[in-house]
Structure formats: C-alpha cells, structure tokens
Design a protein around this motif. Structure first.
Motif, PDB file in Angstrom:
ATOM      1  N   LYS A  58       0.640  -1.314  -0.028  1.00 49.51           N
ATOM      2  CA  LYS A  58      -0.112   0.095  -0.050  1.00 49.51           C
ATOM      3  C   LYS A  58       0.797   1.241   0.085  1.00 49.51           C
ATOM      4  N   TYR A  76       2.614   1.472  -3.208  1.00 54.95           N
ATOM      5  CA  TYR A  76       1.578   2.245  -4.415  1.00 54.95           C
ATOM      6  C   TYR A  76       1.397   3.580  -4.305  1.00 54.95           C
ATOM      7  N   THR A  80      -4.253  -3.891  -3.638  1.00 54.98           N
ATOM      8  CA  THR A  80      -3.347  -2.667  -3.844  1.00 54.98           C
ATOM      9  C   THR A  80      -2.292  -3.004  -4.909  1.00 54.98           C
TER      10      THR A  80
END
Length: 183
Positions: A9, A12, A42
């Motif tokens: 995450k 990302y 994700t």
C-alpha cells in the motif's frame, strides 16, 4: 531512495507519484512482505497505474530456516529462539498464500516472476519450497540475492527501452530502491 520494509500500500502511494507513468515501456514491481494479508487489490491497482503489457511483478521470497539466531533477533526481536521459528506458527504458510494470491490476481494483466522458480540452489523448506536458508529466515542477502538479481535482470531486454523498478523489500531480494531509467 530507500524503501525497505514498506507495505504494498505504501509502495502504491509512491508509485502514483512517479512522473510520466505512461512513458515506461517496462515496469518491474517487487512486492513487499509487510502487508500481513494476502489481499492483492493494492498490487492490482499499482499494476493498473502503468500501460497494459508493460508490468512484471516479482514475488516476495519464501520464509526459510534461520541460519543466525543472533541476526534474526537483531532484526525481529528477542522472541526468535529457534531456526524453524517462521514455520512454527502461520507466518511461512501465510507468505506462500500471499504469493499465490498475488500471482493469481495479476494473471492476464502482468507477467509474474516467482523467485521460488528461478532455479536458485537451496534446500527444501518445511513449506516444500526449494530455497536457500537465510540468516534471519526472511531477508535474502549475499549469494542468493546476487543470483536472483542476475536472473531477474536477464529477464529484461537490453534494448534501452525506458523502464522503472518499483521495489518494496520487506523480504529483500535485490535491494530496496525505487529505480527509474529513461534513455
């Protein structure tokens, strides 16, 4: 810029800030181990940041037997007591489940390089995977890291095409860096 220990995450979020994401002809995403779940949404979102057909995802490595209790304690804490620590609970099993979930999720939208299948000489781990034991049982270093890096880099074409390598290396393979190269 170092990104060791990052979750997918967080990676990302970083990938969204890359300039001219559409200009890369090749993108390599190295998944991290600090997500603690096998939810690949994700990772899929990150793959979709880049043009179709340009992305290769590199798996996180498996848990291994610990070869240095002192190193493992230094990295993870004093609760590490035995070489088979990662196999006593669900950690190693969840790591394999995460790998399978990631591989399945990106099928059809990205290539997937599973470091377990690169032919790196090793020993049979309790999960059944053949992989060299690591000092702390998680982070890949030394000769194994060199061999993995060589095999991954051999996968890239040497045509000088613009590429980016987005790496979160909680389970470190090649290094923990965001690398972008444009001709």
């Amino acid at each position: 810029e170092r990104h060791s220990g990052w979750s997918t995450k967080k990676l990302y979020t970083l990938a969204k800030t890359l300039p001219a994401r559409g200009s890369y002809q090749k993108v390599y995403i190295q998944t991290g181990g600090n997500d603690y779940t096998a939810d690949p949404s994700t990772l899929v979102a990150m793959v979709n940041l880049f043009p179709a057909g340009t992305v290769t995802v590199i798996s996180l490595p498996p848990a291994t037997q610990i070869t240095s209790i002192a190193t493992a304690k230094k990295v993870f804490g004093s609760h590490i007591k035995t070489a088979d620590h990662w196999f006593k609970g669900s950690f190693a099993k969840k790591r394999e489940q995460k790998n399978a979930a990631y591989k399945s999720a990106v099928a059809g939208i990205a290539q997937y390089i599973d470091v377990r299948q690169l032919g790196i000489p090793g020993v049979k781990q309790p999960t059944g995977v053949i992989f060299p034991n690591q000092a702390d049982g998680v982070h890949v270093k030394g000769e194994a890291a060199r061999q993995i890096a060589q095999r991954i880099m051999a996968h890239k074409d040497s045509d000088g095409a613009p590429w980016v390598w987005v790496a979160a290396v909680a389970a470190g393979v090649v290094g923990a860096y965001l690398i972008a190269r444009k001709p």
